[in-house]
Design a protein around this motif. Structure first.
Motif, PDB file in Angstrom:
ATOM      1  N   ARG A  50       0.842  -1.311   0.183  1.00 37.52           N
ATOM      2  CA  ARG A  50      -0.005  -0.053  -0.025  1.00 37.52           C
ATOM      3  C   ARG A  50       0.882   1.128   0.044  1.00 37.52           C
ATOM      4  NH1 ARG A  50      -2.535  -1.415   5.925  1.00 37.52           N
ATOM      5  NH2 ARG A  50      -0.738  -0.265   7.186  1.00 37.52           N
ATOM      6  N   GLU A  51       2.310   1.185   0.204  1.00 35.80           N
ATOM      7  CA  GLU A  51       2.917   2.318   0.119  1.00 35.80           C
ATOM      8  C   GLU A  51       3.587   2.509  -1.140  1.00 35.80           C
ATOM      9  OE1 GLU A  51       3.266   4.181   2.710  1.00 35.80           O
ATOM     10  OE2 GLU A  51       2.094   2.934   3.985  1.00 35.80           O
ATOM     11  N   PHE A  52       3.436   1.612  -2.181  1.00 29.99           N
ATOM     12  CA  PHE A  52       3.725   1.666  -3.589  1.00 29.99           C
ATOM     13  C   PHE A  52       3.022   2.820  -4.250  1.00 29.99           C
ATOM     14  CE2 PHE A  52       6.573  -1.964  -3.344  1.00 29.99           C
ATOM     15  CZ  PHE A  52       7.487  -1.699  -4.354  1.00 29.99           C
ATOM     16  N   ARG A  53       3.768   3.623  -5.137  1.00 31.17           N
ATOM     17  CA  ARG A  53       2.944   4.621  -5.688  1.00 31.17           C
ATOM     18  C   ARG A  53       2.778   4.086  -7.184  1.00 31.17           C
ATOM     19  NH1 ARG A  53       0.668   7.298  -2.206  1.00 31.17           N
ATOM     20  NH2 ARG A  53       0.908   5.060  -1.429  1.00 31.17           N
ATOM     21  N   LEU A  54       3.324   2.889  -7.452  1.00 30.65           N
ATOM     22  CA  LEU A  54       2.987   2.186  -8.771  1.00 30.65           C
ATOM     23  C   LEU A  54       2.079   1.045  -8.684  1.00 30.65           C
ATOM     24  CD1 LEU A  54       6.625   2.256 -10.004  1.00 30.65           C
ATOM     25  CD2 LEU A  54       4.595   3.652 -10.964  1.00 30.65           C
ATOM     26  N   LYS A  55       1.261   0.653  -9.550  1.00 32.54           N
ATOM     27  CA  LYS A  55       0.447  -0.228  -9.496  1.00 32.54           C
ATOM     28  C   LYS A  55       0.667  -1.417 -11.057  1.00 32.54           C
ATOM     29  CE  LYS A  55      -3.378   1.716  -7.102  1.00 32.54           C
ATOM     30  NZ  LYS A  55      -4.808   2.103  -7.127  1.00 32.54           N
ATOM     31  N   GLU A  56       0.818  -2.487 -10.564  1.00 29.72           N
ATOM     32  CA  GLU A  56       0.913  -3.466 -11.790  1.00 29.72           C
ATOM     33  C   GLU A  56      -0.006  -3.115 -12.819  1.00 29.72           C
ATOM     34  OE1 GLU A  56       0.181  -7.286 -10.034  1.00 29.72           O
ATOM     35  OE2 GLU A  56       2.343  -7.290  -9.032  1.00 29.72           O
ATOM     36  N   GLY A  57       0.664  -3.194 -14.066  1.00 30.08           N
ATOM     37  CA  GLY A  57      -0.127  -2.862 -15.214  1.00 30.08           C
ATOM     38  C   GLY A  57      -0.094  -1.192 -15.833  1.00 30.08           C
ATOM     39  N   GLU A  58       0.304  -0.238 -14.926  1.00 28.07           N
ATOM     40  CA  GLU A  58       0.265   1.086 -15.435  1.00 28.07           C
ATOM     41  C   GLU A  58       1.669   1.614 -15.928  1.00 28.07           C
ATOM     42  OE1 GLU A  58       1.496   3.612 -11.367  1.00 28.07           O
ATOM     43  OE2 GLU A  58      -0.684   3.190 -11.630  1.00 28.07           O
ATOM     44  N   LEU A  59       1.723   2.600 -16.323  1.00 28.00           N
ATOM     45  CA  LEU A  59       2.888   3.160 -17.123  1.00 28.00           C
ATOM     46  C   LEU A  59       3.958   3.235 -16.241  1.00 28.00           C
ATOM     47  CD1 LEU A  59       3.962   4.003 -19.638  1.00 28.00           C
ATOM     48  CD2 LEU A  59       3.379   6.373 -19.140  1.00 28.00           C
ATOM     49  N   PHE A  60       5.148   2.958 -16.177  1.00 24.00           N
ATOM     50  CA  PHE A  60       6.139   2.965 -15.446  1.00 24.00           C
ATOM     51  C   PHE A  60       6.553   4.391 -15.256  1.00 24.00           C
ATOM     52  CE2 PHE A  60      10.791   3.413 -14.442  1.00 24.00           C
ATOM     53  CZ  PHE A  60      10.971   2.452 -13.330  1.00 24.00           C
ATOM     54  N   ASP A  61       6.889   4.691 -13.824  1.00 23.82           N
ATOM     55  CA  ASP A  61       7.474   6.165 -13.553  1.00 23.82           C
ATOM     56  C   ASP A  61       8.695   5.998 -12.813  1.00 23.82           C
ATOM     57  OD1 ASP A  61       7.756   8.758 -12.746  1.00 23.82           O
ATOM     58  OD2 ASP A  61       5.923   9.236 -12.826  1.00 23.82           O
ATOM     59  N   GLY A  62       9.780   6.343 -12.973  1.00 23.98           N
ATOM     60  CA  GLY A  62      11.031   6.455 -12.088  1.00 23.98           C
ATOM     61  C   GLY A  62      10.967   7.112 -10.834  1.00 23.98           C
ATOM     62  N   SER A  63      10.104   8.219 -10.944  1.00 24.08           N
ATOM     63  CA  SER A  63      10.088   9.121  -9.747  1.00 24.08           C
ATOM     64  C   SER A  63       9.014   8.446  -8.710  1.00 24.08           C
ATOM     65  CB  SER A  63       9.568  10.620 -10.000  1.00 24.08           C
ATOM     66  OG  SER A  63       8.148  10.516 -10.801  1.00 24.08           O
ATOM     67  N   LYS A  64       8.170   7.811  -9.111  1.00 27.35           N
ATOM     68  CA  LYS A  64       7.008   6.962  -8.324  1.00 27.35           C
ATOM     69  C   LYS A  64       7.913   5.964  -7.670  1.00 27.35           C
ATOM     70  CE  LYS A  64       2.705   8.415 -10.448  1.00 27.35           C
ATOM     71  NZ  LYS A  64       1.552   7.900 -11.079  1.00 27.35           N
ATOM     72  N   LEU A  65       8.751   5.212  -8.412  1.00 28.38           N
ATOM     73  CA  LEU A  65       9.463   4.144  -7.733  1.00 28.38           C
ATOM     74  C   LEU A  65      10.309   4.589  -6.777  1.00 28.38           C
ATOM     75  CD1 LEU A  65       9.834   1.032  -8.069  1.00 28.38           C
ATOM     76  CD2 LEU A  65      12.184   1.630  -9.568  1.00 28.38           C
ATOM     77  N   LYS A  66      11.043   5.670  -6.716  1.00 27.05           N
ATOM     78  CA  LYS A  66      11.969   6.350  -5.924  1.00 27.05           C
ATOM     79  C   LYS A  66      10.980   6.834  -4.482  1.00 27.05           C
ATOM     80  CE  LYS A  66      15.256  10.118  -5.190  1.00 27.05           C
ATOM     81  NZ  LYS A  66      15.875  11.311  -5.745  1.00 27.05           N
ATOM     82  N   ARG A  67       9.899   7.432  -4.809  1.00 30.34           N
ATOM     83  CA  ARG A  67       8.996   7.793  -3.710  1.00 30.34           C
ATOM     84  C   ARG A  67       8.423   6.580  -2.907  1.00 30.34           C
ATOM     85  NH1 ARG A  67       7.759  10.557   0.518  1.00 30.34           N
ATOM     86  NH2 ARG A  67       5.718  10.849   0.792  1.00 30.34           N
ATOM     87  N   SER A  68       8.327   5.710  -3.694  1.00 37.28           N
ATOM     88  CA  SER A  68       7.739   4.148  -2.914  1.00 37.28           C
ATOM     89  C   SER A  68       8.676   3.806  -1.833  1.00 37.28           C
ATOM     90  CB  SER A  68       7.321   3.096  -3.869  1.00 37.28           C
ATOM     91  OG  SER A  68       6.524   3.555  -4.900  1.00 37.28           O
ATOM     92  N   LYS A  69      10.189   3.859  -2.462  1.00 37.14           N
ATOM     93  CA  LYS A  69      11.038   3.505  -1.426  1.00 37.14           C
ATOM     94  C   LYS A  69      11.342   4.142  -0.176  1.00 37.14           C
ATOM     95  CE  LYS A  69      16.020   2.219  -1.305  1.00 37.14           C
ATOM     96  NZ  LYS A  69      17.303   1.977  -1.975  1.00 37.14           N
TER      97      LYS A  69
END
Length: 532
Positions: A150-169
């Motif tokens: 639930r802390e992930f800003r990305l969801k399976e199937g959506e367009l990849f975004d590197g900034s959202k991946l960094k924010r998830s961490k």
């Protein structure tokens, strides 16, 4: 080792524009009688080169103007190899935010020896857009998958975004459940998919701690707590705490559900019994609170709480009693909305970002009638190397309404490890005829720090503090009845913060810059929890 040093010297010159530098073979002289080795490294530095032109070859996905605003290399600057490497990563991240996770950025430098300039060309091949494939979580033995997912800003199937991946961490780290969080990406089963693997290393989140501190006002301070920050692996917090000293006896129990049913809504309940000697009077408070919060955006949230307390004031001499300052028992019933903007990169050890807090309390839903307001801001910014600058300010204002004055037990006090260091509550604000602190209806606090992290869990800091409590009293020689920047107490000092298994611990020593007659020259402080 010596060969590595030669490469480092060459890199040092490359970062300062000396692209034709020659680091020659070192000459080694051995003095056996003195047991010394003399090493001479000849260097032919050559001319210094500057950037003559910068040509960005990409497409309309990101405009050249936008890229130029984000990169460090500018036309006319001294050519810097390390800076160019950082710019390549910046451009890659920009395309990663648009879904091009595999963008290829290739720089080409053409040196002009005649005018000592460089024509720099950066070619960008964005590649195909990729989408999020599988998100896997490994290493969580106790923590449930949904608490992490639930802390992930990305969801399976959506367009990849590197900034959202960094924010998830960042968000997973801020849970404070894990010693280490690693997020790796690799190509998925299809060429246009990217899989994400999150590996966590759990740390103990249940603690039993006993601590002892000392201050000139409270003498020995004993505190003990039993807490579980990740109850049953659900991310909930349950804490029982007790703090005892010569002037206070506090007990409390609190439960927090940060994500009710995995939603953006939080829930908190608490109960407390607090007995505080404010030197000029005693206050015993018993009650509880209930709160609901909601995340509005990625960095903003709102919280509304209700607090009910029964407060008994005692220890006031008959000669000091007034209509608003007397021995009595009063009920306080208040509702408190709070808005918070928090963009810090790490809640426990921040190095960049802002935190704003705007709060208001309305009491009078039964019992005493008063309002209290607070605005608090904290800012972190990297300086040189690992050095971090921190600035913090807080302003408070309170008053009664409906013909009532603010109860004395609601006055603001200042001094100690988390406010005006170098002072204790005896030193700051209005005083009665006996020289005892009365507190006040207004407060202003400013803190400046330079912090250096020696390791992930240990950092030192130097500070400059200023602040005061404003209000009425028999002695206001060191303060005023209203906000007055000319009447600020100030201190300077240093200390250390340590992330222990029981939570953050802080030790600080502050020296008064405006010592008054009868005051100590300095104060030593110990505290558990974050500084600001």
């Amino acid at each position: 080792v010596l060969k590595l040093d030669l490469f480092r010297i060459e890199g040092f010159y490359h970062d300062r524009g000396y692209l034709r530098v020659k680091v020659l073979e070192p000459r080694i002289d051995i003095n056996q009688s003195a047991r010394e080795i003399h090493i001479t490294i000849p260097i032919e530095e050559g001319p210094q080169f500057r950037v003559k032109s910068l040509d960005l070859k990409g497409d309309d996905t990101i405009s050249p103007d936008e890229i130029e605003k984000r990169i460090l290399t500018k036309v006319g600057d001294v050519y810097n190899v390390s800076q160019l490497r950082q710019d390549i990563l910046t451009i890659t991240d920009l395309y990663g935010q648009k879904g091009h996770a595999y963008a290829d950025v290739h720089p080409t430098s053409k040196l002009n020896d005649k005018d000592r300039t460089v024509n720099l060309t950066i070619e960008i091949d964005k590649g195909k857009k990729v989408y999020v494939g599988n998100i896997e979580v490994l290493g969580n033995i106790k923590t449930r998958d949904n608490v992490i997912r639930r802390e992930f800003r990305l969801k399976e199937g959506e367009l990849f975004d590197g900034s959202k991946l960094k924010r998830s961490k960042q968000r997973i780290n801020n849970l404070n459940f894990f010693e280490d969080v690693k997020i790796d990406t690799h190509r998925g089963q299809d060429p246009d998919l990217i899989d994400i693997l999150t590996t966590v290393t759990e740390k103990p989140t249940g603690t039993f701690s006993i601590g002892v501190g000392f201050s000139s006002v409270e003498n020995f301070v004993f505190n003990t707590s039993i807490s579980q920050g990740n109850l049953f692996g659900n991310g909930q917090t349950l804490a029982l705490t007790a703090e005892l000293s010569s002037i206070r006896t506090d007990f409390s129990i609190a439960f927090t559900e940060p994500r009710l049913n995995d939603s953006e809504v939080s829930l908190g309940v608490s109960a407390f019994n607090e007995d505080q000697d404010y030197l000029s009077f005693d206050s015993k408070s018993t009650g509880g609170s209930f709160s609901l919060g909601k995340n509005l955006t990625e960095y903003e949230s709102i919280n509304i709480s209700y607090r009910l307390a029964n407060v008994k004031m005692s220890g006031i001499a008959a000669a000091d009693e007034t209509e608003s300052f007397k021995n009595e028992t009063r009920l306080t019933s208040r509702i408190s909305p709070t808005f918070v903007h928090d963009s810090r990169d790490n809640f426990l050890n921040p190095s960049t970002g802002w935190r704003h807090k705007l709060g208001f309390e309305l009491a009078g839903l039964g019992g005493s009638k008063f309002t209290k307001s607070v605005y608090e801001v904290t800012y972190y910014r990297p300086l040189i190397g690992k050095l971090v600058a921190a600035a913090h300010a807080r302003v408070n204002y309170a008053e009664g309404y409906g013909g009532e004055t603010l109860p004395s037990f609601e006055n603001y006090f200042m001094g100690g490890a988390t406010s005006l260091r170098g002072f204790n509550i005896e030193d700051v604000g209005p005083k009665n005829s006996k020289g005892e602190s009365l507190g006040g209806t207004k407060s202003l606090l400013l803190n400046l720090e330079a912090q250096y992290p020696f390791s992930r869990s240990f950092r030192g800091f130097l500070f400059l503090d200023g602040g005061n409590i404003y209000g009425s009293g028999a002695d206001i020689s060191s303060t005023d009845t209203n906000f007055n920047l000319g009447k600020m107490r100030s201190s300077i000092g240093g200390g250390i913060r340590f992330l222990s298994p029981f939570g953050p611990l802080s030790f600080a020593y502050g020296v008064k810059l405006d010592r008054k007659s009868g005051e100590s020259a300095a104060e030593f402080h110990f505290s558990a929890g974050s500084a600001f």
